[in-house]
Scaffold this motif. Structure first.
Motif, PDB file in Angstrom:
ATOM      1  N   ALA A   1      78.058  25.304  23.946  1.00 59.82           N
ATOM      2  CA  ALA A   1      77.607  26.297  22.789  1.00 59.82           C
ATOM      3  C   ALA A   1      76.442  27.073  22.847  1.00 59.82           C
ATOM      4  CB  ALA A   1      77.589  25.173  21.696  1.00 59.82           C
ATOM      5  N   GLY A   2      76.580  28.390  22.448  1.00 59.48           N
ATOM      6  CA  GLY A   2      75.468  29.388  22.666  1.00 59.48           C
ATOM      7  C   GLY A   2      75.047  29.778  23.972  1.00 59.48           C
ATOM      8  N   GLU A   3      75.453  29.235  24.931  1.00 66.67           N
ATOM      9  CA  GLU A   3      75.000  29.663  26.404  1.00 66.67           C
ATOM     10  C   GLU A   3      75.498  31.136  26.818  1.00 66.67           C
ATOM     11  OE1 GLU A   3      76.518  26.887  29.522  1.00 66.67           O
ATOM     12  OE2 GLU A   3      75.036  25.285  28.449  1.00 66.67           O
ATOM     13  N   SER A   4      76.587  31.467  25.997  1.00 69.14           N
ATOM     14  CA  SER A   4      76.807  33.095  26.112  1.00 69.14           C
ATOM     15  C   SER A   4      76.187  33.914  25.510  1.00 69.14           C
ATOM     16  CB  SER A   4      78.413  33.051  26.128  1.00 69.14           C
ATOM     17  OG  SER A   4      79.051  32.676  24.934  1.00 69.14           O
ATOM     18  N   ALA A   5      75.472  33.522  24.659  1.00 69.14           N
ATOM     19  CA  ALA A   5      74.541  34.372  23.912  1.00 69.14           C
ATOM     20  C   ALA A   5      73.599  35.544  24.815  1.00 69.14           C
ATOM     21  CB  ALA A   5      73.518  33.686  22.918  1.00 69.14           C
ATOM     22  N   PRO A   6      73.109  36.604  24.351  1.00 64.79           N
ATOM     23  CA  PRO A   6      72.597  37.427  25.210  1.00 64.79           C
ATOM     24  C   PRO A   6      71.321  36.859  25.811  1.00 64.79           C
ATOM     25  CG  PRO A   6      73.073  38.451  23.195  1.00 64.79           C
ATOM     26  CD  PRO A   6      73.396  37.071  23.186  1.00 64.79           C
ATOM     27  N   GLU A   7      70.933  37.159  27.085  1.00 66.24           N
ATOM     28  CA  GLU A   7      69.779  36.613  27.768  1.00 66.24           C
ATOM     29  C   GLU A   7      68.953  37.600  28.217  1.00 66.24           C
ATOM     30  OE1 GLU A   7      71.836  35.399  31.417  1.00 66.24           O
ATOM     31  OE2 GLU A   7      72.797  33.535  30.542  1.00 66.24           O
ATOM     32  N   PRO A   8      67.514  36.956  28.678  1.00 68.87           N
ATOM     33  CA  PRO A   8      66.701  37.856  29.019  1.00 68.87           C
ATOM     34  C   PRO A   8      67.115  39.239  30.059  1.00 68.87           C
ATOM     35  CG  PRO A   8      65.799  35.533  28.770  1.00 68.87           C
ATOM     36  CD  PRO A   8      67.334  35.569  28.588  1.00 68.87           C
ATOM     37  N   GLY A   9      66.766  40.246  29.644  1.00 66.26           N
ATOM     38  CA  GLY A   9      67.112  41.621  30.453  1.00 66.26           C
ATOM     39  C   GLY A   9      68.214  41.927  29.740  1.00 66.26           C
TER      40      GLY A   9
ATOM     41  N   LEU B   1      77.202  15.219  17.633  1.00 61.66           N
ATOM     42  CA  LEU B   1      77.478  16.759  17.628  1.00 61.66           C
ATOM     43  C   LEU B   1      76.992  17.380  18.423  1.00 61.66           C
ATOM     44  CD1 LEU B   1      78.967  19.057  16.124  1.00 61.66           C
ATOM     45  CD2 LEU B   1      76.885  19.229  14.712  1.00 61.66           C
ATOM     46  N   VAL B   2      75.516  17.367  18.766  1.00 63.45           N
ATOM     47  CA  VAL B   2      74.906  17.787  19.894  1.00 63.45           C
ATOM     48  C   VAL B   2      75.219  17.581  21.028  1.00 63.45           C
ATOM     49  CG1 VAL B   2      72.385  18.063  20.896  1.00 63.45           C
ATOM     50  CG2 VAL B   2      72.673  18.095  18.383  1.00 63.45           C
ATOM     51  N   GLU B   3      75.475  16.307  21.475  1.00 63.03           N
ATOM     52  CA  GLU B   3      76.263  16.003  22.483  1.00 63.03           C
ATOM     53  C   GLU B   3      77.527  16.669  22.826  1.00 63.03           C
ATOM     54  OE1 GLU B   3      77.663  12.177  25.190  1.00 63.03           O
ATOM     55  OE2 GLU B   3      77.123  11.946  23.550  1.00 63.03           O
ATOM     56  N   ARG B   4      78.463  16.933  21.899  1.00 63.28           N
ATOM     57  CA  ARG B   4      79.805  17.854  22.192  1.00 63.28           C
ATOM     58  C   ARG B   4      79.159  19.292  22.455  1.00 63.28           C
ATOM     59  NH1 ARG B   4      81.442  14.425  17.797  1.00 63.28           N
ATOM     60  NH2 ARG B   4      81.098  16.143  16.334  1.00 63.28           N
ATOM     61  N   LEU B   5      78.422  19.726  21.566  1.00 64.24           N
ATOM     62  CA  LEU B   5      78.096  21.244  21.718  1.00 64.24           C
ATOM     63  C   LEU B   5      77.492  21.478  23.108  1.00 64.24           C
ATOM     64  CD1 LEU B   5      76.392  21.804  18.313  1.00 64.24           C
ATOM     65  CD2 LEU B   5      78.614  22.773  18.812  1.00 64.24           C
ATOM     66  N   ARG B   6      76.730  20.565  23.802  1.00 65.61           N
ATOM     67  CA  ARG B   6      75.876  20.820  24.969  1.00 65.61           C
ATOM     68  C   ARG B   6      77.367  20.961  26.100  1.00 65.61           C
ATOM     69  NH1 ARG B   6      70.899  20.982  24.462  1.00 65.61           N
ATOM     70  NH2 ARG B   6      69.782  19.375  23.264  1.00 65.61           N
ATOM     71  N   GLU B   7      78.222  19.716  25.895  1.00 64.82           N
ATOM     72  CA  GLU B   7      79.333  19.653  26.744  1.00 64.82           C
ATOM     73  C   GLU B   7      80.277  20.795  26.979  1.00 64.82           C
ATOM     74  OE1 GLU B   7      83.313  16.551  27.216  1.00 64.82           O
ATOM     75  OE2 GLU B   7      81.857  16.498  25.845  1.00 64.82           O
TER      76      GLU B   7
ATOM     77  N   PHE C   1      65.263  31.556  23.259  1.00 64.21           N
ATOM     78  CA  PHE C   1      65.280  30.072  23.107  1.00 64.21           C
ATOM     79  C   PHE C   1      66.425  29.743  22.322  1.00 64.21           C
ATOM     80  CE2 PHE C   1      64.824  26.223  20.720  1.00 64.21           C
ATOM     81  CZ  PHE C   1      64.231  25.243  21.811  1.00 64.21           C
ATOM     82  N   MET C   2      67.327  28.939  22.792  1.00 64.40           N
ATOM     83  CA  MET C   2      68.473  28.609  22.182  1.00 64.40           C
ATOM     84  C   MET C   2      68.881  27.047  22.520  1.00 64.40           C
ATOM     85  SD  MET C   2      71.937  27.893  22.686  1.00 64.40           S
ATOM     86  CE  MET C   2      72.054  28.026  24.317  1.00 64.40           C
ATOM     87  N   ASP C   3      69.196  26.299  21.507  1.00 60.86           N
ATOM     88  CA  ASP C   3      69.123  24.839  21.635  1.00 60.86           C
ATOM     89  C   ASP C   3      70.340  24.339  20.707  1.00 60.86           C
ATOM     90  OD1 ASP C   3      69.095  22.107  22.059  1.00 60.86           O
ATOM     91  OD2 ASP C   3      67.375  22.264  23.002  1.00 60.86           O
ATOM     92  N   PRO C   4      71.478  23.870  21.078  1.00 62.31           N
ATOM     93  CA  PRO C   4      72.219  23.398  19.943  1.00 62.31           C
ATOM     94  C   PRO C   4      71.696  22.247  19.256  1.00 62.31           C
ATOM     95  CG  PRO C   4      73.495  23.487  22.298  1.00 62.31           C
ATOM     96  CD  PRO C   4      71.968  23.765  22.447  1.00 62.31           C
ATOM     97  N   ASP C   5      70.711  21.729  19.652  1.00 66.18           N
ATOM     98  CA  ASP C   5      69.923  20.692  18.874  1.00 66.18           C
ATOM     99  C   ASP C   5      68.898  21.375  17.853  1.00 66.18           C
ATOM    100  OD1 ASP C   5      68.502  18.647  17.820  1.00 66.18           O
ATOM    101  OD2 ASP C   5      68.295  17.552  19.799  1.00 66.18           O
ATOM    102  N   TYR C   6      69.565  21.458  16.709  1.00 66.26           N
ATOM    103  CA  TYR C   6      68.697  22.165  15.643  1.00 66.26           C
ATOM    104  C   TYR C   6      67.133  21.628  15.413  1.00 66.26           C
ATOM    105  CZ  TYR C   6      70.357  18.642  12.275  1.00 66.26           C
ATOM    106  OH  TYR C   6      70.420  17.799  11.441  1.00 66.26           O
ATOM    107  N   ARG C   7      67.062  20.352  15.754  1.00 65.13           N
ATOM    108  CA  ARG C   7      65.719  19.916  15.562  1.00 65.13           C
ATOM    109  C   ARG C   7      64.780  20.239  16.699  1.00 65.13           C
ATOM    110  NH1 ARG C   7      68.883  14.096  15.959  1.00 65.13           N
ATOM    111  NH2 ARG C   7      69.740  15.297  17.833  1.00 65.13           N
ATOM    112  N   LYS C   8      64.992  21.227  17.359  1.00 67.49           N
ATOM    113  CA  LYS C   8      64.079  21.952  18.479  1.00 67.49           C
ATOM    114  C   LYS C   8      64.017  23.512  18.366  1.00 67.49           C
ATOM    115  CE  LYS C   8      65.300  18.425  21.856  1.00 67.49           C
ATOM    116  NZ  LYS C   8      65.711  17.988  23.127  1.00 67.49           N
ATOM    117  N   ARG C   9      62.850  24.065  18.386  1.00 64.04           N
ATOM    118  CA  ARG C   9      62.593  25.437  18.311  1.00 64.04           C
ATOM    119  C   ARG C   9      61.559  26.187  19.409  1.00 64.04           C
ATOM    120  NH1 ARG C   9      65.054  26.283  12.827  1.00 64.04           N
ATOM    121  NH2 ARG C   9      66.237  24.562  12.840  1.00 64.04           N
TER     122      ARG C   9
END
Length: 234
Positions: A58-66, A49-55, A212-220
């Motif tokens: 997923a989440g990359e268009s969330a608000p960014e610093p600034g 699932l994480v591999e597909r989300l990264r491909e 901080f945003m990572d499709p792998d929920y095992r990371k924070r």
């Protein structure tokens, strides 16, 4: 599906990892290793699932610093409505998204945030957690875990959706989770949608200092990184 013995082993591993004198990253990694050992099939499904989300970014268009973090008005565990602008009037805020009270990785993360609460407050910062669980589950979890900061309910993942942080768990994981994690009961819907765990450190001016945003929920996000960003947002 995890066997009863495997579930018991994971519960033991969770308690051991939660009480480790170690960074969040080390605690999460230790629990992920235990999960991979006890239930390799589930761990492999998460990896896929994480591999597909990264491909698919997923989440990359969330608000960014600034960027300004879009405002929210969400209920806490007592039903009180909490507004982002009211929080920011008191100081910078770390807005943290979690999958739910049932997620051991979220519990480990929230426990670490609770332990760092006094240090965060000493820097003039605040923490708020957001998850899609219904109020009764949030209230029970917050009370049992002695969480000193607000945990807000994001009904139907509405706010997370507005930030482009929401994903479907996928057919494979849904099948593996059914009977073990009753998301329809916890969330009050049958969508099997979850937020990507993320942290936005927001300055008093409403602008994001760190993300901080990572499709792998095992990371924070590391607590040290959060503290540094909160200092810059005062």
């Amino acid at each position: 599906m995890i066997s009863t013995v495997g579930e018991q082993d994971l519960n033991v591993a969770f308690r051991r990892v939660r009480d480790l004198d170690a960074s969040v990253a080390k605690q999460l990694r230790a629990f992920a290793d235990a999960g991979r050992q006890n239930n390799p099939d589930f761990a492999a499904a998460v990896d896929r699932l994480v591999e597909r989300l990264r491909e698919y970014g997923a989440g990359e268009s969330a608000p960014e610093p600034g960027d300004r973090l879009p405002p929210f008005v969400l209920p806490d565990d007592s039903g009180h409505m909490v507004r982002l602008d009211q929080l920011l009037a008191q100081g910078p805020v770390a807005v943290t998204f979690h999958r739910g009270h049932w997620c051991p990785y979220c519990r480990i993360n929230i426990n670490a945030l609770a332990q760092a609460h006094q240090e965060i407050a000493a820097e003039g910062g605040q923490t708020v957690a957001i998850m899609p669980d219904l109020q009764k589950f949030v209230a029970e979890f917050r009370s049992q875990s002695k969480v000193p900061f607000p945990i807000l309910t994001d009904m139907d993942n509405g706010y997370a959706l507005s930030l482009n942080l929401t994903i479907w768990v996928g057919a494979e994981l849904q099948k593996l989770m059914e009977g073990r994690r009753n998301l329809p009961e916890f969330q009050g819907n049958s969508s099997w949608m979850l937020p990507i765990p993320a942290t936005f450190v927001v300055g008093r001016d409403g602008r994001i200092r760190a993300r901080f945003m990572d499709p792998d929920y095992r990371k924070r996000m590391a607590i040290t990184d959060m503290l540094a960003a909160l200092r810059s947002g005062s």
